[in-house]
Design a protein around this motif. Structure first.
Motif, PDB file in Angstrom:
ATOM      1  N   PHE A  88      60.033 -11.565   0.954  1.00 33.18           N
ATOM      2  CA  PHE A  88      58.802 -10.847   1.284  1.00 33.18           C
ATOM      3  C   PHE A  88      58.169 -11.384   2.569  1.00 33.18           C
ATOM      4  CE2 PHE A  88      58.759  -9.453  -3.244  1.00 33.18           C
ATOM      5  CZ  PHE A  88      58.658  -8.092  -2.997  1.00 33.18           C
ATOM      6  N   MET A  89      58.317 -12.663   2.823  1.00 31.27           N
ATOM      7  CA  MET A  89      57.787 -13.214   4.064  1.00 31.27           C
ATOM      8  C   MET A  89      58.458 -12.581   5.272  1.00 31.27           C
ATOM      9  SD  MET A  89      57.981 -17.115   5.515  1.00 31.27           S
ATOM     10  CE  MET A  89      59.725 -16.948   5.820  1.00 31.27           C
ATOM     11  N   ILE A  90      59.789 -12.498   5.223  1.00 30.75           N
ATOM     12  CA  ILE A  90      60.529 -11.915   6.336  1.00 30.75           C
ATOM     13  C   ILE A  90      60.220 -10.426   6.467  1.00 30.75           C
ATOM     14  CG2 ILE A  90      62.854 -11.318   7.143  1.00 30.75           C
ATOM     15  CD1 ILE A  90      61.999 -14.227   7.603  1.00 30.75           C
ATOM     16  N   SER A  91      60.089  -9.740   5.333  1.00 32.81           N
ATOM     17  CA  SER A  91      59.740  -8.324   5.373  1.00 32.81           C
ATOM     18  C   SER A  91      58.371  -8.120   5.999  1.00 32.81           C
ATOM     19  CB  SER A  91      59.753  -7.750   3.952  1.00 32.81           C
ATOM     20  OG  SER A  91      59.393  -6.382   3.956  1.00 32.81           O
ATOM     21  N   TYR A  92      57.429  -8.988   5.666  1.00 35.01           N
ATOM     22  CA  TYR A  92      56.082  -8.881   6.220  1.00 35.01           C
ATOM     23  C   TYR A  92      56.087  -9.132   7.726  1.00 35.01           C
ATOM     24  CZ  TYR A  92      51.046  -9.622   6.736  1.00 35.01           C
ATOM     25  OH  TYR A  92      49.734  -9.536   7.134  1.00 35.01           O
ATOM     26  N   LEU A  93      56.875 -10.101   8.161  1.00 38.43           N
ATOM     27  CA  LEU A  93      56.924 -10.450   9.575  1.00 38.43           C
ATOM     28  C   LEU A  93      57.619  -9.388  10.420  1.00 38.43           C
ATOM     29  CD1 LEU A  93      57.857 -14.242   9.391  1.00 38.43           C
ATOM     30  CD2 LEU A  93      55.693 -13.281  10.157  1.00 38.43           C
ATOM     31  N   SER A  94      58.525  -8.655   9.813  1.00 44.25           N
ATOM     32  CA  SER A  94      59.383  -7.776  10.603  1.00 44.25           C
ATOM     33  C   SER A  94      59.045  -6.296  10.542  1.00 44.25           C
ATOM     34  CB  SER A  94      60.845  -7.955  10.164  1.00 44.25           C
ATOM     35  OG  SER A  94      61.008  -7.603   8.805  1.00 44.25           O
ATOM     36  N   GLY A  95      58.057  -5.909   9.695  1.00 44.54           N
ATOM     37  CA  GLY A  95      57.781  -4.486   9.583  1.00 44.54           C
ATOM     38  C   GLY A  95      56.357  -4.167   9.189  1.00 44.54           C
ATOM     39  N   ASP A  96      56.103  -2.889   8.890  1.00 45.95           N
ATOM     40  CA  ASP A  96      54.787  -2.442   8.476  1.00 45.95           C
ATOM     41  C   ASP A  96      54.731  -2.294   6.953  1.00 45.95           C
ATOM     42  OD1 ASP A  96      56.324  -0.219   7.984  1.00 45.95           O
ATOM     43  OD2 ASP A  96      55.516   0.945   9.656  1.00 45.95           O
ATOM     44  N   GLU A  97      53.626  -1.770   6.456  1.00 47.29           N
ATOM     45  CA  GLU A  97      53.455  -1.660   5.002  1.00 47.29           C
ATOM     46  C   GLU A  97      54.501  -0.741   4.383  1.00 47.29           C
ATOM     47  OE1 GLU A  97      50.036  -0.613   1.633  1.00 47.29           O
ATOM     48  OE2 GLU A  97      49.648  -0.258   3.772  1.00 47.29           O
ATOM     49  N   LYS A  98      54.825   0.341   5.059  1.00 51.13           N
ATOM     50  CA  LYS A  98      55.790   1.288   4.506  1.00 51.13           C
ATOM     51  C   LYS A  98      57.155   0.640   4.309  1.00 51.13           C
ATOM     52  CE  LYS A  98      57.928   5.790   5.340  1.00 51.13           C
ATOM     53  NZ  LYS A  98      58.024   6.952   6.265  1.00 51.13           N
ATOM     54  N   SER A  99      57.623  -0.083   5.325  1.00 49.50           N
ATOM     55  CA  SER A  99      58.923  -0.748   5.215  1.00 49.50           C
ATOM     56  C   SER A  99      58.865  -1.890   4.205  1.00 49.50           C
ATOM     57  CB  SER A  99      59.378  -1.272   6.577  1.00 49.50           C
ATOM     58  OG  SER A  99      58.475  -2.240   7.080  1.00 49.50           O
ATOM     59  N   PHE A 100      57.690  -2.539   4.110  1.00 45.78           N
ATOM     60  CA  PHE A 100      57.504  -3.621   3.135  1.00 45.78           C
ATOM     61  C   PHE A 100      57.664  -3.088   1.711  1.00 45.78           C
ATOM     62  CE2 PHE A 100      55.052  -6.421   0.394  1.00 45.78           C
ATOM     63  CZ  PHE A 100      55.336  -7.690   0.880  1.00 45.78           C
ATOM     64  N   VAL A 101      57.072  -1.938   1.445  1.00 38.94           N
ATOM     65  CA  VAL A 101      57.179  -1.326   0.122  1.00 38.94           C
ATOM     66  C   VAL A 101      58.626  -0.952  -0.174  1.00 38.94           C
ATOM     67  CG1 VAL A 101      56.549   0.689  -1.267  1.00 38.94           C
ATOM     68  CG2 VAL A 101      54.804  -0.495   0.084  1.00 38.94           C
ATOM     69  N   GLU A 102      59.311  -0.397   0.823  1.00 39.26           N
ATOM     70  CA  GLU A 102      60.713  -0.017   0.627  1.00 39.26           C
ATOM     71  C   GLU A 102      61.575  -1.242   0.350  1.00 39.26           C
ATOM     72  OE1 GLU A 102      61.956   3.063   0.347  1.00 39.26           O
ATOM     73  OE2 GLU A 102      59.841   3.644   0.424  1.00 39.26           O
ATOM     74  N   ASP A 103      61.286  -2.324   1.053  1.00 41.52           N
ATOM     75  CA  ASP A 103      62.029  -3.567   0.813  1.00 41.52           C
ATOM     76  C   ASP A 103      61.782  -4.078  -0.602  1.00 41.52           C
ATOM     77  OD1 ASP A 103      63.079  -3.557   3.363  1.00 41.52           O
ATOM     78  OD2 ASP A 103      61.513  -4.847   4.198  1.00 41.52           O
ATOM     79  N   GLY A 104      60.542  -3.967  -1.060  1.00 37.58           N
ATOM     80  CA  GLY A 104      60.219  -4.413  -2.414  1.00 37.58           C
ATOM     81  C   GLY A 104      60.935  -3.590  -3.469  1.00 37.58           C
ATOM     82  N   LYS A 105      60.994  -2.301  -3.243  1.00 37.12           N
ATOM     83  CA  LYS A 105      61.699  -1.424  -4.193  1.00 37.12           C
ATOM     84  C   LYS A 105      63.187  -1.775  -4.256  1.00 37.12           C
ATOM     85  CE  LYS A 105      58.725   2.679  -3.820  1.00 37.12           C
ATOM     86  NZ  LYS A 105      58.675   4.094  -3.369  1.00 37.12           N
ATOM     87  N   ALA A 106      63.732  -2.210  -3.125  1.00 41.77           N
ATOM     88  CA  ALA A 106      65.161  -2.541  -3.076  1.00 41.77           C
ATOM     89  C   ALA A 106      65.511  -3.736  -3.955  1.00 41.77           C
ATOM     90  CB  ALA A 106      65.591  -2.828  -1.629  1.00 41.77           C
TER      91      ALA A 106
END
Length: 266
Positions: A182-200
């Motif tokens: 989640f740290m890397i997802s937060y650093l590398s994208g916006d909220e939409k991509s963060f949510v998609e990463d979480g769903k993955a």
């Protein structure tokens, strides 16, 4: 308490640098210290011709064997850096390591590089695991993916790091890997991509948005305040923010990553 070792041998006029581990030595005692802390490297790489010539010319230590294990034994038996009991323990450690599978030894080598912040060497060593014989158990394989992600994140390859963390989570959903992911997802994208990463990785949308907002608020607090007392230990199930995770978001930590990476590639 660590033991105190006095240098009894005469140091060489010039130091020798082992570039693969980015360490130098100038005396027999310093070489023995390197053997203790980088044993898997010497057992994997052996003593090459350049190092042999240096040892013979400057330290009066002639390595006769071509076998890595025997080469290490010749070094530890050359002078009295190690006590008799320490030599026995050291040789037992070598025998144990020697019996590991090629994959296990390759992983130990990669772990050693990562421990000493040599991210390029570590990542390359982890990637070579696919080409060596022997199998790792699921827990070891999970750590390989996790450690690859750590290397990639420190090299600012966020997309690659995120994928490595995701593969690790598929094997075992450990908390520290979730935090890194989640740290890397937060650093590398916006909220939409963060949510998609979480769903993955099986987090629901509402949970992902909550984590994202927590991180956003904590990042704001970090930049506004010098103290971090208000930040509690993370607990995703209680939807609290994580002190250790959010502190990594500040530019000082990113700066440290950059400095470590820069020091290795120069």
């Amino acid at each position: 308490m660590s033991k105190i070792v006095l240098c009894e041998t005469k140091p060489a006029k010039t130091a020798y640098t082992i570039h693969k581990i980015n360490r130098s030595f100038q005396s027999y005692e310093e070489l023995c210290w390197l053997l203790e802390h980088y044993l898997i490297f010497f057992l994997s790489e052996g003593i090459d011709r350049s190092l042999k010539n240096y040892l013979k010319e400057y330290l009066n230590l002639e390595i006769k064997s071509e076998d890595a294990v025997q080469q290490v034994k010749e070094i530890i038996n050359f002078q009295n850096y190690f006590t008799a009991d320490e030599k026995i323990q050291f040789q037992q450690k070598m025998r144990t390591t020697y019996l590991y599978s090629a994959a296990k030894k390759q992983k130990l080598l990669a772990d050693m590089y990562l421990k000493h912040h040599l991210y390029l060497m570590a990542l390359t060593s982890y990637q070579k695991l696919e080409m060596v014989s022997g199998k790792l158990n699921p827990n070891e394989q999970m750590h390989v993916w996790y450690h690859m992600g750590l290397c990639q994140s420190r090299m600012f390859c966020f997309d690659e790091a995120k994928e490595s963390f995701r593969k690790a989570l598929m094997l075992k959903p450990e908390k520290q890997i979730q935090e890194a992911y989640f740290m890397i997802s937060y650093l590398s994208g916006d909220e939409k991509s963060f949510v998609e990463d979480g769903k993955a990785v099986s987090f629901d949308e509402e949970h992902c948005k909550t984590i994202y907002e927590n991180l956003k608020e904590c990042e704001k607090e970090i930049f506004e305040k010098e103290q971090f007392d208000k930040l509690a230990k993370i607990d995703y199930h209680r939807k609290k923010a994580d002190k250790s995770m959010t502190r990594r978001l500040v530019k000082t930590t990113l700066g440290k990553w950059k400095d470590e990476y820069k020091a290795e590639i120069i």
